[in-house]
Design an enzyme around this catalytic site. Structure first.
Site, PDB file in Angstrom:
ATOM      1  N   ALA A  72       0.830  -1.212   0.000  1.00  0.00           N
ATOM      2  CA  ALA A  72       0.000   0.000   0.000  1.00  0.00           C
ATOM      3  C   ALA A  72       0.859   1.255   0.000  1.00  0.00           C
ATOM      4  CB  ALA A  72      -0.910  -0.006   1.223  1.00  0.00           C
ATOM      5  N   THR A  73       2.029   1.175   0.616  1.00  0.00           N
ATOM      6  CA  THR A  73       2.935   2.330   0.617  1.00  0.00           C
ATOM      7  C   THR A  73       3.260   2.720  -0.820  1.00  0.00           C
ATOM      8  OG1 THR A  73       3.838   1.695   2.755  1.00  0.00           O
ATOM      9  CG2 THR A  73       5.236   3.088   1.372  1.00  0.00           C
ATOM     10  N   GLN A 183      -7.493  -0.277   5.580  1.00  0.00           N
ATOM     11  CA  GLN A 183      -8.151  -0.783   6.785  1.00  0.00           C
ATOM     12  C   GLN A 183      -9.653  -1.011   6.575  1.00  0.00           C
ATOM     13  OE1 GLN A 183      -6.584  -1.787   9.458  1.00  0.00           O
ATOM     14  NE2 GLN A 183      -4.551  -0.966   9.022  1.00  0.00           N
ATOM     15  N   SER A 203      -3.972  -3.406   0.444  1.00  0.00           N
ATOM     16  CA  SER A 203      -2.776  -4.185   0.752  1.00  0.00           C
ATOM     17  C   SER A 203      -3.185  -5.572   1.231  1.00  0.00           C
ATOM     18  CB  SER A 203      -2.000  -3.457   1.854  1.00  0.00           C
ATOM     19  OG  SER A 203      -0.833  -4.166   2.174  1.00  0.00           O
ATOM     20  N   ALA A 204      -2.628  -6.607   0.605  1.00  0.00           N
ATOM     21  CA  ALA A 204      -3.098  -7.978   0.866  1.00  0.00           C
ATOM     22  C   ALA A 204      -2.906  -8.427   2.306  1.00  0.00           C
ATOM     23  CB  ALA A 204      -2.381  -8.957  -0.078  1.00  0.00           C
ATOM     24  N   THR A 241       8.674  -7.773 -13.164  1.00  0.00           N
ATOM     25  CA  THR A 241       8.046  -9.090 -13.354  1.00  0.00           C
ATOM     26  C   THR A 241       6.968  -9.315 -12.298  1.00  0.00           C
ATOM     27  OG1 THR A 241      10.110  -9.906 -14.260  1.00  0.00           O
ATOM     28  CG2 THR A 241       8.544 -11.571 -13.498  1.00  0.00           C
ATOM     29  N   CYS A 328       4.578   1.026  12.523  1.00  0.00           N
ATOM     30  CA  CYS A 328       5.661   1.928  12.131  1.00  0.00           C
ATOM     31  C   CYS A 328       5.954   2.888  13.276  1.00  0.00           C
ATOM     32  CB  CYS A 328       5.285   2.763  10.907  1.00  0.00           C
ATOM     33  SG  CYS A 328       4.322   1.874   9.715  1.00  0.00           S
TER      34      CYS A 328
HETATM   35  N1  PLP Z   1      -2.233   2.638   4.858  1.00  0.00           N
HETATM   36  C1  PLP Z   1      -2.768   2.234   6.019  1.00  0.00           C
HETATM   37  C2  PLP Z   1      -4.058   2.846   6.486  1.00  0.00           C
HETATM   38  C3  PLP Z   1      -2.139   1.258   6.784  1.00  0.00           C
HETATM   39  O1  PLP Z   1      -2.697   0.844   7.933  1.00  0.00           O
HETATM   40  C4  PLP Z   1      -0.930   0.703   6.318  1.00  0.00           C
HETATM   41  C5  PLP Z   1      -0.195  -0.289   7.133  1.00  0.00           C
HETATM   42  O2  PLP Z   1      -0.178  -0.212   8.367  1.00  0.00           O
HETATM   43  C6  PLP Z   1      -0.423   1.151   5.096  1.00  0.00           C
HETATM   44  C7  PLP Z   1      -1.096   2.123   4.397  1.00  0.00           C
HETATM   45  C8  PLP Z   1       0.865   0.597   4.523  1.00  0.00           C
HETATM   46  O3  PLP Z   1       0.657  -0.715   4.091  1.00  0.00           O
HETATM   47  P1  PLP Z   1       1.834  -1.592   3.485  1.00  0.00           P
HETATM   48  O4  PLP Z   1       2.449  -2.298   4.646  1.00  0.00           O
HETATM   49  O5  PLP Z   1       1.186  -2.544   2.545  1.00  0.00           O
HETATM   50  O6  PLP Z   1       2.771  -0.678   2.798  1.00  0.00           O
END
Ligand code: PLP
Length: 394
Positions: A72-73, A183, A203-204, A241, A328
């Protein structure tokens, strides 16, 4: 020792069905889907099936795009930097982005980076419940606004944000709209025929899929420039890939978790409420945000006079995994950023504990947690009152 995992907003366990489905792609079915030979050809139907599951789960039209990313980042970076390159660099009179003050760091830090490149950003405050109002977002729109980026649900509090309202406002005002739905998937209904968004991040590993794979829904006509340049994968929009096994895992995990939405909103919600009812009875506790507006699996609770880290370690010693905020943020001992944003005093900001359940959480685990949490709160309170007394007389 008994182990109870209540940190599902940080990551979730792999759904066993998903694991079985992924296995052949680490063994015989290892072809590169972009290859022209049989090894490549034979994996493509599985990839198409997985992509189909994602389109169905989001109710996204096939004419729109789902870009596969590494997390997701990356999806959030792709949107924010993509809007910068495509729109702001070519038309600097439209250089304003609106977001909430409680987005994930992958949004906030990317926007801080873009500020260094001349982008104006409004970080809209949340109220004391951790809620961001659509009116406040609307009031921040100016002639220069190009994008609103607001999460669907908050990772710390579980508060569900007014995505429907904001998406309508964005449409009416001709502003692009991105939502980080990391979320939300599998916890609240996400139906892209009902809620019109231009970009949506997922994000999976937040819905019982593998880690290191995510996605970005892109509405037709809202295509963005690449973050990663190179090969022609992903229709040319994201080189590299394809991670076949993980895409297949993500597709099935999304189908499964959206299929369990009712269970999440009945059984899991009931377990969450049982836990919350019990631990919020303890003296001097504050639960952030009203239940009805939260995702069904999340509690953020603050215990006055008890350090969040101490509570975390007491729970951990008894095999219970919780969190003091986002994974984080908790690596540092800084105040929980969401608690600070919602205006709690600095003492409370250090004491928030997040408990997040999943559809694999059992009633037995919740009863055990209530017992351990209660004892830990009593133990830590007695230590802090002894300490306060010693300080007073000393
Ligand atoms: N966005 C939200 C709301 C999240 O809770 C998180 C992960 O804690 C992320 C983004 C980042 O996800 P990823 O670990 O897949 O980069």
């Amino acid at each position: 020792m008994k182990r109870v995992y209540l940190d599902n907003n940080a990551t979730t366990k792999l759904d066993p069905i998903v694991k079985v489905k992924m296995q052949p792609f680490f063994e015989d079915l290892y072809g590169n889907p972009n290859s022209l030979h049989q090894y490549g050809i034979e994996v493509r139907p599985y990839l198409n099936e997985a992509m189909g599951y994602m389109y169905d789960a989001l109710n996204a039209p096939n004419s729109d795009d789902i870009l596969i990313t590494s997390c997701a980042t990356e999806s959030n970076n792709t949107v924010l930097k993509g809007v910068f390159f495509k729109h702001i660099l070519t038309n600097p009179s439209k250089n304003h982005i609106i977001t909430s003050a409680v987005e994930h760091p992958s949004v906030l830090e990317t926007l801080h980076f873009l500020q260094e490149h001349g982008v104006e950003v409004t970080f809209v405050d949340v109220d004391q419940y951790g809620y961001v109002s659509a009116q406040k977002i609307a009031a921040a729109i100016t002639d220069k606004t190009i994008l609103i980026s607001m999460m669907w649900a908050n990772n710390e509090t579980g508060m569900i944000f007014p995505v429907d309202e904001v998406s309508k406002i964005a449409q009416e005002r001709g502003v692009l709209f991105h939502t980080d739905a990391v979320q939300a998937i599998g916890k609240v209904k996400v139906d892209l025929t009902k809620t019109s968004v231009d970009y949506l991040t997922f994000s999976a590993h937040k819905f019982h899929g593998p880690k290191g794979i995510g996605g970005l829904y892109v509405k037709k006509g809202c295509e963005l420039p690449n973050l990663l340049h190179g090969g022609e994968q992903m229709g040319g929009y994201r080189a590299g890939t394809l991670n076949v096994a993980y895409i297949i895992g993500m597709g099935l995990a999304m189908k499964q978790s959206v299929g369990h939405l009712d269970k999440m909103n009945s059984d899991v919600r009931a377990l969450r409420d049982r836990l919350e009812d019990a631990i919020s009875q303890l003296p001097d506790t504050i639960v952030v945000g009203d239940r009805a507006r939260r995702t069904p699996n999340t509690i953020l609770i603050s215990l006055r006079g008890i350090e969040g880290e101490s509570m975390l370690w007491d729970l951990n010693r008894a095999g219970i995994a919780a969190s003091t905020g986002s994974a984080c943020a908790s690596e540092s001992l800084h105040a929980n950023p969401v608690m600070s944003a919602i205006g709690e005093d600095s003492e409370l900001a250090h004491t928030a504990i997040r408990l997040s359940l999943s559809r694999f959480t059992t009633a037995d685990e919740i009863d055990y947690t209530i017992d351990i949490f209660t004892k830990a709160a009593e133990r830590l309170r007695s230590i802090s009152s002894t300490y306060a007394y010693t300080n007073e007389v000393g």
